[in-house]
Design a protein around this motif. Sequence first.
Motif, PDB file in Angstrom:
ATOM      1  N   PRO A   1       2.377  -1.122   4.305  1.00  0.00           N
ATOM      2  CA  PRO A   1       2.213  -2.418   4.211  1.00  0.00           C
ATOM      3  C   PRO A   1       1.531  -3.064   2.926  1.00  0.00           C
ATOM      4  O   PRO A   1       0.244  -2.452   2.618  1.00  0.00           O
ATOM      5  N   ALA A   2       1.964  -4.021   2.231  1.00  0.00           N
ATOM      6  CA  ALA A   2       1.308  -4.579   1.251  1.00  0.00           C
ATOM      7  C   ALA A   2      -0.391  -4.898   1.551  1.00  0.00           C
ATOM      8  O   ALA A   2      -1.011  -4.895   0.471  1.00  0.00           O
ATOM      9  N   GLU A   3      -0.533  -5.307   2.557  1.00  0.00           N
ATOM     10  CA  GLU A   3      -2.038  -5.707   3.072  1.00  0.00           C
ATOM     11  C   GLU A   3      -2.751  -4.600   2.704  1.00  0.00           C
ATOM     12  O   GLU A   3      -3.868  -4.703   2.528  1.00  0.00           O
ATOM     13  N   GLU A   4      -2.283  -3.160   3.434  1.00  0.00           N
ATOM     14  CA  GLU A   4      -3.238  -2.161   3.385  1.00  0.00           C
ATOM     15  C   GLU A   4      -3.244  -1.777   1.885  1.00  0.00           C
ATOM     16  O   GLU A   4      -4.312  -1.219   1.391  1.00  0.00           O
ATOM     17  N   LEU A   5      -2.288  -2.044   1.185  1.00  0.00           N
ATOM     18  CA  LEU A   5      -2.309  -1.325  -0.495  1.00  0.00           C
ATOM     19  C   LEU A   5      -3.375  -2.112  -1.104  1.00  0.00           C
ATOM     20  O   LEU A   5      -4.103  -1.713  -1.812  1.00  0.00           O
ATOM     21  N   GLU A   6      -3.226  -3.355  -0.691  1.00  0.00           N
ATOM     22  CA  GLU A   6      -4.476  -4.261  -1.502  1.00  0.00           C
ATOM     23  C   GLU A   6      -5.605  -3.828  -0.956  1.00  0.00           C
ATOM     24  O   GLU A   6      -6.719  -4.102  -1.880  1.00  0.00           O
ATOM     25  N   ASP A   7      -5.786  -3.768   0.394  1.00  0.00           N
ATOM     26  CA  ASP A   7      -7.327  -3.188   0.848  1.00  0.00           C
ATOM     27  C   ASP A   7      -7.853  -2.029   0.227  1.00  0.00           C
ATOM     28  O   ASP A   7      -8.939  -1.872  -0.374  1.00  0.00           O
ATOM     29  N   ILE A   8      -6.810  -0.974  -0.026  1.00  0.00           N
ATOM     30  CA  ILE A   8      -7.199   0.159  -0.583  1.00  0.00           C
ATOM     31  C   ILE A   8      -7.781  -0.013  -2.038  1.00  0.00           C
ATOM     32  O   ILE A   8      -8.547   0.410  -2.591  1.00  0.00           O
ATOM     33  N   THR A   9      -6.770  -1.016  -2.821  1.00  0.00           N
ATOM     34  CA  THR A   9      -7.127  -1.081  -4.165  1.00  0.00           C
ATOM     35  C   THR A   9      -8.413  -1.777  -4.265  1.00  0.00           C
ATOM     36  O   THR A   9      -9.258  -1.289  -5.016  1.00  0.00           O
ATOM     37  N   LYS A  10      -8.948  -2.580  -3.383  1.00  0.00           N
ATOM     38  CA  LYS A  10     -10.010  -3.415  -3.526  1.00  0.00           C
ATOM     39  C   LYS A  10     -11.213  -2.373  -3.264  1.00  0.00           C
ATOM     40  O   LYS A  10     -12.262  -2.430  -3.853  1.00  0.00           O
ATOM     41  N   GLN A  11     -10.921  -1.387  -2.313  1.00  0.00           N
ATOM     42  CA  GLN A  11     -11.986  -0.575  -1.881  1.00  0.00           C
ATOM     43  C   GLN A  11     -12.069   0.434  -3.106  1.00  0.00           C
ATOM     44  O   GLN A  11     -13.437   0.708  -3.461  1.00  0.00           O
ATOM     45  N   LEU A  12     -11.291   0.805  -4.014  1.00  0.00           N
ATOM     46  CA  LEU A  12     -11.240   1.730  -5.027  1.00  0.00           C
ATOM     47  C   LEU A  12     -12.061   0.909  -6.288  1.00  0.00           C
ATOM     48  O   LEU A  12     -13.039   1.595  -6.877  1.00  0.00           O
ATOM     49  N   LEU A  13     -11.691  -0.213  -6.357  1.00  0.00           N
ATOM     50  CA  LEU A  13     -12.533  -1.241  -7.497  1.00  0.00           C
ATOM     51  C   LEU A  13     -13.986  -1.234  -6.917  1.00  0.00           C
ATOM     52  O   LEU A  13     -14.748  -1.075  -7.955  1.00  0.00           O
ATOM     53  N   ALA A  14     -14.276  -1.466  -5.648  1.00  0.00           N
ATOM     54  CA  ALA A  14     -15.650  -1.973  -5.343  1.00  0.00           C
ATOM     55  C   ALA A  14     -16.522  -0.538  -5.428  1.00  0.00           C
ATOM     56  O   ALA A  14     -17.853  -0.665  -5.803  1.00  0.00           O
ATOM     57  N   CYS A  15     -15.944   0.678  -5.319  1.00  0.00           N
ATOM     58  CA  CYS A  15     -16.851   1.769  -5.249  1.00  0.00           C
ATOM     59  C   CYS A  15     -17.057   2.321  -6.699  1.00  0.00           C
ATOM     60  O   CYS A  15     -17.766   3.289  -6.711  1.00  0.00           O
ATOM     61  N   GLY A  16     -16.461   1.863  -7.649  1.00  0.00           N
ATOM     62  CA  GLY A  16     -16.638   2.336  -9.096  1.00  0.00           C
ATOM     63  C   GLY A  16     -15.791   3.438  -9.166  1.00  0.00           C
ATOM     64  O   GLY A  16     -15.812   4.332 -10.361  1.00  0.00           O
ATOM     65  N   ALA A  17     -14.485   3.692  -8.642  1.00  0.00           N
ATOM     66  CA  ALA A  17     -13.611   4.910  -8.711  1.00  0.00           C
ATOM     67  C   ALA A  17     -13.037   4.575 -10.351  1.00  0.00           C
ATOM     68  O   ALA A  17     -12.612   3.543 -10.771  1.00  0.00           O
ATOM     69  N   ASN A  18     -12.734   5.969 -11.044  1.00  0.00           N
ATOM     70  CA  ASN A  18     -12.212   5.492 -12.277  1.00  0.00           C
ATOM     71  C   ASN A  18     -10.597   5.619 -12.342  1.00  0.00           C
ATOM     72  O   ASN A  18     -10.265   5.592 -11.281  1.00  0.00           O
ATOM     73  N   ILE A  19     -10.090   5.166 -13.442  1.00  0.00           N
ATOM     74  CA  ILE A  19      -8.671   4.824 -13.288  1.00  0.00           C
ATOM     75  C   ILE A  19      -7.832   6.176 -12.921  1.00  0.00           C
ATOM     76  O   ILE A  19      -6.803   5.934 -12.285  1.00  0.00           O
ATOM     77  N   VAL A  20      -8.414   7.150 -13.191  1.00  0.00           N
ATOM     78  CA  VAL A  20      -7.646   8.425 -12.979  1.00  0.00           C
ATOM     79  C   VAL A  20      -7.708   8.613 -11.308  1.00  0.00           C
ATOM     80  O   VAL A  20      -6.620   8.903 -10.862  1.00  0.00           O
ATOM     81  N   GLU A  21      -8.889   8.505 -10.935  1.00  0.00           N
ATOM     82  CA  GLU A  21      -9.128   8.480  -9.591  1.00  0.00           C
ATOM     83  C   GLU A  21      -8.026   7.743  -8.602  1.00  0.00           C
ATOM     84  O   GLU A  21      -7.306   8.000  -7.831  1.00  0.00           O
ATOM     85  N   MET A  22      -8.172   6.281  -9.137  1.00  0.00           N
ATOM     86  CA  MET A  22      -7.279   5.329  -8.561  1.00  0.00           C
ATOM     87  C   MET A  22      -5.861   5.620  -8.470  1.00  0.00           C
ATOM     88  O   MET A  22      -5.190   5.511  -7.513  1.00  0.00           O
ATOM     89  N   ASN A  23      -5.285   6.111  -9.798  1.00  0.00           N
ATOM     90  CA  ASN A  23      -4.044   6.267  -9.915  1.00  0.00           C
ATOM     91  C   ASN A  23      -3.751   7.779  -9.043  1.00  0.00           C
ATOM     92  O   ASN A  23      -2.411   7.464  -8.655  1.00  0.00           O
ATOM     93  N   THR A  24      -4.517   8.578  -9.035  1.00  0.00           N
ATOM     94  CA  THR A  24      -4.142   9.496  -8.126  1.00  0.00           C
ATOM     95  C   THR A  24      -3.677   9.240  -6.762  1.00  0.00           C
ATOM     96  O   THR A  24      -2.905   9.741  -6.063  1.00  0.00           O
ATOM     97  N   LEU A  25      -4.370   8.218  -6.321  1.00  0.00           N
ATOM     98  CA  LEU A  25      -4.077   7.758  -4.847  1.00  0.00           C
ATOM     99  C   LEU A  25      -2.772   6.731  -4.929  1.00  0.00           C
ATOM    100  O   LEU A  25      -1.997   6.979  -4.015  1.00  0.00           O
TER     101      LEU A  25
END
Length: 411
Positions: free
Chosen positions: A134-158
């Motif tokens: 669901p789009a809402e969950e994708l948005e939540d996961i993206t925000k979690q990744l941004l907030a925790c300081g994950a780098n771009i490679v880590e974000m894109n791996t998910l």
Amino acid sequence: MSRIREDADKIIAEALRAALPDTAVAKALEGREFGAGRLVMVAVGKAAWQMASTACAILGDRIDDGVVITKYGHSKGELPHTRIFEAGHPVPDANSFAATAEAIKLVEGLTAEDTVLFLLSGGGSALFEKPLIPAEELEDITKQLLACGANIVEMNTLRKRLSAVKGGRFAQLCAPAKVFSVVLSDIIGDPLDMIASGPAYPDGSTCGQAQAIVKRYGLKLSENAQKLLSQETPKSLDNVETQITGSVRQLCAAAEKVCSALGYEPIVLTAELCCTARDAGSFLGAIARTHKDSEKSLAYIAGGETVVHLTGKGLGGRNQEIALAAAPLLDGLKDAAVFSVGSDGTDGPTDAAGGYCDGETMSVLREKGIDVTAVLAGNDAYHALKECGGLIITGPTGTNVNDLTVLLIRR
């Protein structure tokens, strides 16, 4: 305006101009034949309009149909045979999904005689999306990744495992048509499977790596999302040819050339800066103090992409934090400045490309009662820099090749 600020503005303008993808796209298309079949164009990313504009100028009516998907405010007008869509970044929105659906529809039913010209630049991970959750969950996961300081490679791996178009899956949707992909790199080291989450490139990451990222940052995912992380992405594609063009190294080289022309001795420290923004700013400020008695003008240049750990609810971005973190160490130094800009013209969720601080910044902030330590803890660099004239605002630049950070010492 001080002379050193004028120099900073010149370096920014000239380096960004040199990093535009026009020449690179033209070189990629030079002498290329696309056969007798249909040629459709899909351009995705913050530099999508600029890349597509160059392709249209070169190929003209040879392009049968096209779709451009870019960030809000990044389109510069109509293009022939092309529909232009603007969508959300860094979090995908309804327009991201609708535009991606149009791109998928465009490549449906193509034959082995046809070709998809795929022009890709950074930002595509949010702009080009058909989520498997669901789009809402994708948005939540993206925000979690941004907030925790994950780098771009880590974000894109998910993100590529939660999508029907990432991790090589868009190329599969284009088959049996051939895909000629021209990629403008915005990731250190130019990993083709990670730029915009690699829609048309075999995925080099693994399920194990994805699951390790979830554990490392304590991310909260649904059972369905967890299952998707255990499903492997395409590891080979036989219908794709890829050409990478442009990178942060080009941006640093352009800055080096401009600095030299302005009378500085340029030193390129790295094109792979990847620490926290605050550490980068403090480091450059320390270099400024070490060389404050230099008899010659110096320019220390760094390219890459830092990260920000969100500890507050303020407004800012990684480049603004770099500049502001340097300010305490620059305090009182004569003709020394640090500036940092995002090459796409956007730094975090702001209208600024980055920030500028010099030896007078702290004095101005003290007069206004602004505590830099508290500002950085609250991630509110934007408002502090606005108060002291330290925001750098370029508007959308038409390119996207990481960030440029420079320490200037003028003599």
